[in-house]
Design an enzyme around this catalytic site. Structure first.
Site, PDB file in Angstrom:
ATOM      1  CB  ALA A  92      -0.872  -0.014   1.244  1.00  0.00           C
ATOM      2  N   GLY A 125      -0.375  -5.447   0.404  1.00  0.00           N
ATOM      3  CA  GLY A 125      -1.559  -5.192  -0.406  1.00  0.00           C
ATOM      4  C   GLY A 125      -1.404  -5.720  -1.826  1.00  0.00           C
ATOM      5  CD  GLU A 155      -4.005  -7.830   2.140  1.00  0.00           C
ATOM      6  OE1 GLU A 155      -3.635  -6.641   2.048  1.00  0.00           O
ATOM      7  OE2 GLU A 155      -4.730  -8.250   3.059  1.00  0.00           O
ATOM      8  CD  GLU A 176       0.704  -6.577   5.112  1.00  0.00           C
ATOM      9  OE1 GLU A 176       1.471  -7.564   5.171  1.00  0.00           O
ATOM     10  OE2 GLU A 176      -0.023  -6.336   4.132  1.00  0.00           O
TER      11      GLU A 176
END
Ligand code: NAD
Length: 704
Positions: A61, A100, A103, A123
């Protein structure tokens, strides 16, 4: 436009192009959402490939979105659209697919990857639980236990391992776009259908408590004092126990909880602080560093040989010089043993180790420095010797080359005056072992030129170290805080009758990997004594100042290396053992300095060790020896074992609130520390104005 939509016949392509690392922001999310919708709606299109331009797939992200409301479209909206697309959606991975990015890839129906790609969920290193379905989709793809392992380890895995686990379906060639299209064509030819990850439950397993414990034990070192792992366990268990949508809702709640946690705030603080220290207030960002291809290291001792390895590891040629043939031979042996052990432990292949060793050229001849870009002296800590060496180097190396000293205690300014190039003299304060420790204090004097500082920073970066620019004061930043704060308090408590093991235990519970007494024994008690003797010539300190360590050094109790220090050691064993002789020695010193025994509760042990760091840190900041409070945090988390999950001493103070810090410091006035528990004026001023150290940093002039 961050995402380009193209078609190759019946194959749709969404190409993400957001340099440098394709960080996911609202524009990327919107582009992917649009691509999923268009592909779904256009009867001429039969499949969608998501690939990225540049050096990597989406590697996470955009961190600037962290901690605030995420602008639409949300991750869930985009990932649901990809997963529910009525046509097969393929992620074609290269570089690193992280966080992300992974993901998104997991919400696609198929995944192919280049051979060199790596995938992971980092993360946890920021104290965050993934929040875009990662904890629910990962176990569906790889199984519950491997998923938990991946979430806890944080480090990425190689493509081969990912294939093995079922995270990806195929390893393809090197070009993510053309290979992704070819992979899609093969799927179409096989008649492959959309395969939503959420519907795949066959690999979900219950993780029993014994399994859980063994996973936690394996990661115990990195997860010391941390809590995010417990959220990860709940989320992974929920993947099996709850339907996908409910599991995802729980993940969202846990993820939000993780983002609010003090641990995550601290870890993110350190993450940004480490980036920030490369920018030095007052130094133009366009100031170019001098290129360093070849460097000389003078003195092949513990530090010199470590520095030579650090240079060779960073791809530079290093000339290692000593005046003593035996010293040189000892240094080379150390280097050989180090590389051999790296190969034996599987950390490096033999060819790499050999290539690196070949970059180190040993010599007894100072003439070898004539063509270097940088010369670093690491000879004995002796002012006259270092002055003479620097003057000699100054006469030999090219006029624009940088001259550096690895001194830990001498005045760099005074040393620089022995040369005709004080503006090109810097301190490079490496930590032992120099090829391993991440911290590098880059010391500047009043005269150091900006380009010499940026060269030091570039050198740190090339060595994968964290360079922190510090001023030329007593002990620089790290040692000053250790000597005037943390260790001084630890020693005073010994004199007050607190057993060393209790002090260590409290500080280990606080989050240090090792308490101060164990560290002292490991580093060698004489090392600190020598540094202090030198520093004492520059500035006096209130007595007793490290009286215990000095007495131990005098008695030859130098720590682990001599089998005795603060603790006692059995031959060949590093386990610290209680030594009744220490109590005797400490008792004698306490009488000499008239220090009474005290009952010291654990909370006071922690407060004295930690708040002394804060108070001295504030003093250093006021003296301008550190550019920012966050630089101090970087020094302590990367060089002295302060727990990252507490963000460093200054962030820790901010999290307590500076008014509380002051109240607690004032409450320590009677603990025997003499006048030094006086609250630093900067700390007092910030607290009075309701400001924090972070506010102080924000108010500093930015780089020009
Ligand atoms: N040991 C540590 O933990 C540490 C940490 C940071 C900085 N330092 C600093 O690094 C420097 C070196 O420390 P060390 O522990 O490696 O010492 P060391 O005693 O292991 O090595 C010093 C080397 O310098 C050589 N030498 C001495 N005079 C010389 C000369 N005139 N010409 C060429 N070589 C000469 C010696 O032969 C020896 O090999 C010191 O300034 C020390 O303060 C040490």
């Amino acid at each position: 436009m961050s995402v380009q939509f193209e078609t190759r016949g019946e194959i749709a392509l969404a190409i993400v192009d957001r340099p440098p690392v394709n960080a996911i922001d609202a524009s990327v999310r919107a582009g992917l959402l649009e691509a999923a919708r268009r592909t779904g709606a256009d009867p001429a299109l039969r499949t969608l490939v998501i690939a990225c331009r540049g050096r990597t797939f989406m590697s996470g992200a955009d961190l600037t979105e962290l901690g605030s409301e995420i602008p639409p479209p949300t991750y869930t909206e985009v990932l649901d659209a990809l997963e529910s697309c009525p046509k097969p959606v393929i992620a074609s991975l290269h570089g690193t697919a992280l966080g992300g990015g992974l993901e998104i890839a997991m919400a696609c129906h198929y995944r192919c990857s280049t051979p060199g790609a790596r995938m992971g969920m980092p993360e946890i290193t920021l104290g965050i639980l993934p929040g875009a379905g990662g904890t629910q989709r990962l176990p569906r793809l790889v199984g519950s236990v491997p998923a938990l392992e991946l979430l806890l380890q944080g480090t990425p895995i190689e493509a081969v391992r990912a294939l093995d686990l079922g995270l990806i379906d195929e390893i393809v060639g090197d070009d993510p776009v053309s290979e992704g299209v070819a992979f899609a064509a093969r799927l179409l030819a096989l008649g492959s259908l959309p395969r939503p990850t959420r519907l795949r439950t066959e690999r979900l397993r219950e993780i029993d408590n014994a399994q859980l414990q063994s996973i936690l034990d394996r990661h115990a070192r990195t997860l010391r004092g941390r809590t995010t792992q417990h959220l990860a366990i709940r989320a992974i268990r929920a993947a099996r126990e709850l339907p996908f949508d409910q599991g995802q809702r729980l993940e969202a709640e846990l993820s939000a909880e993780s983002l609010r946690s003090p641990e995550s705030l601290a870890l993110r603080h350190v993450f940004f602080a480490e980036r920030e220290c490369g920018r030095v207030p007052g130094i133009d960002t366009s100031t170019r560093p001098a290129p360093i291809h070849r460097a000389a290291v003078i003195g092949a001792g513990t530090m010199g040989s470590g520095i030579a390895m650090a240079l060779a590891d960073a791809g530079m040629d290093a000339v290692l010089i000593d005046r003593d043939p035996q010293g040189l031979e000892r240094g080379l042996r150390l280097i050989r043993e180090n590389y051999d052990s790296a190969v034996k432990r599987g950390r490096m292949d033999a060819a790499t180790a050999q290539a690196r060793q070949q970059r180190i050229h040993a010599s007894l001849d100072f003439e070898q420095v004539r063509d270097v870009d940088l010369a670093i002296e690491a000879v004995f800590e002796d002012f006259e010797l270092k002055r003479a060496i620097l003057a000699q180097l100054d006469a030999l190396i090219p006029p624009l080359a940088i001259l550096a000293s690895n001194t830990s205690s001498l005045s760099l300014g005074a040393l620089a005056r022995a040369t005709r190039r004080p503006e090109r003299v810097i301190g490079l304060h490496f930590f032992s072992p120099a090829n391993v420790m991440r911290l590098l204090e880059i010391v500047r004097t009043q005269e150091t030129a900006p380009s010499a500082i940026t060269t030091g920073l570039a050198l740190a970066k090339a060595m994968r170290k964290i360079g922190v620019v510090v001023g030329d004061g007593f002990g620089f930043v790290g040692n000053r805080m250790m000597l005037d704060g943390y260790f001084r308090e630890a020693e005073l408590m010994l004199l007050q009758g607190v057993p060393p093991a209790r002090i260590d235990a409290v500080m280990e519970t606080f989050g240090f990997a090792m308490g101060p007494n164990k560290v002292n024994d490991m580093a060698g008690i004489d090392v600190g004594t020598r540094v202090r003797a030198e520093l004492a010539r520059r500035e006096a300190r209130e007595q007793p100042y490290h009286a215990v360590s000095d007495a131990l050094t005098t008695r030859g109790r130098l720590g682990q290396k001599s089998g005795r220090g603060i603790y006692r050691y059995e031959a060949g064993d590093r386990t610290p053992l209680h030594d009744p002789e220490l109590a005797q020695l400490v008792g004698d010193l306490a009488s000499k300095y008239r220090i009474a025994s005290r009952e010291v509760p654990d909370s006071e042990i922690e407060a004295r060790c930690v708040l002394s760091l804060v108070n001295v840190g504030a003093q250093i900041l006021a003296e301008g020896l550190a550019c920012r409070a966050s630089d101090i945090d970087v020094v302590w988390t990367s060089g002295y074992g302060f727990p990252r999950s507490r963000g460093g001493p200054m962030h820790h103070a901010d999290s307590l609130g500076l008014r509380t810090v002051i109240e607690r410091i004032e409450a320590l006035a009677d603990t025997g520390g003499g006048s030094y528990w006086k609250v630093s004026p900067l700390l007092a001023e910030l607290a009075r104005d309701g400001r924090s150290f972070a506010d102080f940093d924000r108010s500093r002039p930015p780089e020009t």
